[in-house]
Design a protein around this motif. Sequence first.
Motif, short mmCIF file in Angstrom:
data_model
loop_
_atom_site.label_atom_id
_atom_site.label_comp_id
_atom_site.label_asym_id
_atom_site.label_seq_id
_atom_site.Cartn_x
_atom_site.Cartn_y
_atom_site.Cartn_z
N ALA A 130 14.91 -35.10 2.96
CA ALA A 130 14.75 -36.44 3.50
C ALA A 130 13.85 -37.30 2.62
CB ALA A 130 14.17 -36.36 4.92
N MET A 131 12.89 -36.70 1.96
CA MET A 131 11.96 -37.46 1.14
C MET A 131 12.51 -37.77 -0.25
SD MET A 131 9.35 -38.20 2.96
CE MET A 131 10.65 -38.49 4.17
N LEU A 162 15.56 -44.14 7.27
CA LEU A 162 14.63 -45.13 6.74
C LEU A 162 13.79 -45.76 7.85
CD1 LEU A 162 16.84 -46.96 4.08
CD2 LEU A 162 14.70 -45.75 3.61
N GLY A 163 14.45 -46.14 8.93
CA GLY A 163 13.76 -46.86 9.99
C GLY A 163 12.56 -46.13 10.55
N THR A 164 12.68 -44.83 10.77
CA THR A 164 11.56 -44.07 11.32
C THR A 164 10.36 -44.09 10.38
OG1 THR A 164 12.49 -42.02 10.41
CG2 THR A 164 13.00 -42.54 12.70
N LEU A 165 10.62 -44.09 9.08
CA LEU A 165 9.53 -44.15 8.11
C LEU A 165 8.92 -45.54 8.06
CD1 LEU A 165 11.12 -42.04 5.22
CD2 LEU A 165 9.65 -41.26 7.10
N PHE A 166 9.76 -46.58 8.13
CA PHE A 166 9.24 -47.95 8.15
C PHE A 166 8.32 -48.17 9.35
CE2 PHE A 166 13.37 -49.50 5.95
CZ PHE A 166 12.85 -49.17 4.71
N ALA A 306 4.82 -36.98 3.28
CA ALA A 306 5.28 -36.00 4.26
C ALA A 306 4.41 -34.76 4.25
CB ALA A 306 6.74 -35.63 3.98
N ALA A 307 4.03 -34.32 3.05
CA ALA A 307 3.21 -33.11 2.94
C ALA A 307 1.84 -33.29 3.58
CB ALA A 307 3.06 -32.72 1.47
N SER A 308 1.29 -34.50 3.50
CA SER A 308 -0.04 -34.77 4.05
C SER A 308 -0.02 -34.99 5.55
CB SER A 308 -0.65 -35.99 3.37
OG SER A 308 0.05 -37.17 3.74
N GLY A 309 1.16 -35.21 6.11
CA GLY A 309 1.26 -35.52 7.53
C GLY A 309 1.23 -37.00 7.83
N GLU A 310 1.11 -37.86 6.79
CA GLU A 310 1.14 -39.30 7.03
C GLU A 310 2.47 -39.72 7.64
OE1 GLU A 310 0.12 -41.84 3.78
OE2 GLU A 310 -1.57 -40.61 3.16
N TRP A 311 3.55 -39.11 7.18
CA TRP A 311 4.86 -39.38 7.74
C TRP A 311 5.37 -38.15 8.47
CZ3 TRP A 311 7.88 -42.03 3.14
CH2 TRP A 311 7.44 -43.35 3.02
N ARG A 312 5.80 -38.35 9.69
CA ARG A 312 6.51 -37.31 10.41
C ARG A 312 8.00 -37.48 10.11
NH1 ARG A 312 6.49 -36.23 16.96
NH2 ARG A 312 8.13 -34.63 16.96
N VAL A 313 8.64 -36.44 9.63
CA VAL A 313 10.02 -36.54 9.17
C VAL A 313 10.96 -36.16 10.31
CG1 VAL A 313 11.68 -35.78 7.44
CG2 VAL A 313 9.24 -35.92 6.85
N LEU A 314 11.90 -37.05 10.60
CA LEU A 314 12.94 -36.76 11.57
C LEU A 314 14.25 -36.47 10.83
CD1 LEU A 314 12.47 -39.36 14.45
CD2 LEU A 314 11.60 -37.04 14.28
N THR A 315 14.91 -35.39 11.19
CA THR A 315 16.18 -35.04 10.55
C THR A 315 17.23 -34.75 11.61
OG1 THR A 315 15.51 -32.71 10.38
CG2 THR A 315 15.13 -34.13 8.45
N HIS A 316 18.45 -35.06 11.27
CA HIS A 316 19.62 -34.76 12.10
C HIS A 316 20.37 -33.66 11.37
CE1 HIS A 316 22.84 -35.86 15.01
NE2 HIS A 316 23.65 -35.46 14.04
#
Length: 342
Positions: A130-131, A162-166, A306-316
């Motif tokens: 995702a990243m 993209l939207g979840t990260l924005f 993502a590795a730092s936890g700043e972004w929580r990654v959502l995947t389908h």
Amino acid sequence: MDAVILRDFGPAENLELAQAPDPVPGPGQVLVDAVAHGVHLVDTRLRAGEAGPLPLPRLPAIPGREVAGTVSAVGPGVAPSWIGTAVVAHVGPRPDGGGYARKVAVDEERLHRVPAGPDGATMEPADAIAMIGTGRMAVYTLDIASISAADVVVVTAAAGGLGTLFVQEALRAGARVLALAGGESKLGALRAVTAGTDRIALVDYSAEGWEETARAALSSLDATDGATLVLDGVGGSLGTAATRLLGGRGVLVVHGWASGGPNAFATNAAGAGTGAPEVEVRYAVGPDAPPMSDQRPYQERALAKAASGEWRVLTHRVPFAEAARAHRELEERRTTGKVVLV
């Protein structure tokens, strides 16, 4: 090896699970035993026979350009120390990238080691996928948007990759956010990602009268004058309506047109003198977008977030053998987060 092969352009059902020869890494390449494979909207367009940002592949072809897995072999000129390393890579802009395959030859210069996540464990391959593509585009688009704590940000397709990260980055910047998504399940996913903040309002754009609901939601965010920034990757009537939520003037950042049609404000067709806001348009895609001469820095920044936890990654996540299903669900907007074959 198992591979998803496209023999004829057309519907998703034309994607066939079949056997293909194992690739051999050439000079400067490694062989990746892939366990996760990114699926992108452009993949669906190419499968359907629609050229766009990429030319149509020669058939038969193995689609896909994003892979994560373990290096199992190296080609001439590549250090053997890569063997056994968990990696993620975007194989490049070629339309027949070979990403929907269990073994993929990848240029060494495109490899990223999969980093450890916040808990110290290696990041999941699907999250790394995702990243490498979507996350990279998110970082690039956010640089163009330049969100500040003073902004009121509208995000279309807010439950997408993209939207979840924005949404997360806008909240991190201290901004207020109006997130637009279609359906209760997508709103639920956004609630899970953004729990703990009162600077966000969620609106179901598939519900009747959603624009009026959105304006009321802006008032609840103390944004009675309207939004200041719209991040739109949908275009068409939805993107145009979302842009009308801006105040007297504001910024529209166009990062796609998933609906198949442009945002009218981006084509100067919204109509002056109709009460529409004065809009500054910035592009993250297309000929008017700033050049991204080197993708690697953006990929590294996304992986680090993502590795730092700043972004929580959502995947389908969809089973590898069901690539056709993944394409259908993406085209029908039934996905949440980044679509990944696993």
